[in-house]
Design a protein around this motif. Structure first.
Motif: not given
Length: 383
Positions: A239-250
């Protein structure tokens, strides 16, 4: 002193309860005390710090092993005949241990670590909230002493009518988590991986679960010059991956020991998102590393973050305040440094040795409230 440590969580599960219990056991071992450990059986070691570990029947709930009531608990406590029972975050297993202590005349110290009020609000439990607090009262009223980690928790328990309360925080490893970690080769390599263009690194460490509200990091979407590093695992990852999709996240996964210390060292600031923390151990670890903290003005963080001095507190649910706090730090390197240094100074008195010595004092207070000869007689009769 002889201590029966009963915990709802233990290795291989790693969380705040497990960390606290391990530190207590290590301290008891160094002090020459005797102990047994009673925990859920799934994957638990047979010993820790030289003390025997006994597993009880377990079921799984949300990826956590939950110890079930078992007559084995009272037998183990009666056979060991401890001076005191330490019940860590008591629920089914801890409640049984506290009740067994009451029958055997053994004092118990309960460690409160669950934000019942916050959980009830998030899950819209309505009328069930009152029932939840009745369960909490039933568990903790059986204990001789309940130790709470923060002023917010103290207020919640007092409002619920629970008595016999005292404050006991959590220690932090000031050696493992240290500002010098920010200059190690391992940290520099990780920073190059996370922030290849020299971005400001906003870090999060913790379980990825609904109560942690990690998806609130989406409030940083579009903020220039930053990147996000997330340490942890849990049921909400998809769920969190989906909400942060497209952001610069490692996504760095679950880390511990030197690897976790390196991750903290790679952060420029630490962002805590959950509003249901009774304490906030990861906040202390970030502060020990010398980085400023941004957290909601709720629960444990209220006592740990001095707003404007070692970080910022934002109103729960106010994404614009969260975003503005990150932007203010990212735009001012000197401010980040000053706040990081202030955070380190704030946690210097909170090493685990001092906190565990304080805990031994709480044990002694609970023991003093019971008649030792009568307790030993009851135990002998139960055998």
């Amino acid at each position: 002193m002889r201590v029966a440590v009963v915990s709802e969580s233990f290795l291989p599960t790693v969380n705040g309860v497990t960390t606290s219990v391990r530190q207590v056991l290590d301290h008891l071992q160094r002090g020459g005390h005797e102990a047994i450990v009673i925990v859920p059986s799934t994957g638990a070691p047979t010993s820790y710090a030289g003390f025997p570990v006994f597993g009880v029947p377990t079921i799984a709930y949300r990826q956590f092993p939950v110890g079930l009531p078992s007559p084995q608990v009272q037998r183990l406590i009666a056979d060991f005949a401890p001076d005191v029972i330490h019940a860590a975050s008591p629920f089914l297993l801890g409640a049984q241990a506290i009740a067994a202590g009451g029958r055997l005349g053994i004092p118990s110290v309960a460690i409160f670590q669950t934000d019942v009020a916050g959980y009830a609000r998030r899950n819209h439990l309505g009328a069930a909230t009152g029932f939840a607090w009745r369960v909490v009262r039933w568990i903790h009223e059986g204990a001789d002493l309940t130790l709470v980690p923060s002023s917010a928790s103290m207020a919640d328990l007092e409002k619920a009518g629970i008595t016999g309360l005292a404050r006991w925080g959590r220690g932090v490893d000031l050696v493992t988590y240290h500002p010098r970690n920010r200059a190690t080769p391992a940290t520099k390599a990780l920073r190059e991986q996370i922030a290849p263009r020299g971005e400001t690194v906003v870090g999060y460490v913790g379980r990825i679960a609904p109560e942690k509200q990690v998806e609130r990091l989406a409030a940083l979407r579009g903020v220039g010059g930053i990147c996000i590093a997330i340490v942890g695992d849990g049921p909400s990852v998809p769920y969190v991956r989906k909400q942060l999709a497209g952001m610069p996240v490692s996504w760095l996964g679950k880390l511990s020991g030197p690897d976790l210390a390196t991750a903290y060292g790679s952060f420029d600031m630490f962002l805590h998102t959950g509003t249901e923390e009774t304490f906030g151990q990861t906040i202390q670890e970030a502060q020990a590393t010398g980085i400023p903290v941004i957290a909601p003005r709720a629960g444990g963080p209220i006592d740990l973050v001095d707003h404007g001095r070692n970080g910022f507190l934002y109103e729960p649910g106010n994404d614009s305040q969260l975003r503005a706090s990150v932007q203010a730090l990212a735009a001012d390197g000197a401010l980040m440094s000053r706040m990081g240094e202030a955070g380190r100074r704030a946690v210097l008195p909170r090493d685990w040795e001092s906190l565990c010595d304080e805990l031994l004092g709480h044990y002694a207070h609970a023991v003093a409230g019971r008649a030792v000869p009568a307790r030993r007689s009851v135990i002998a009769n139960r055998r």
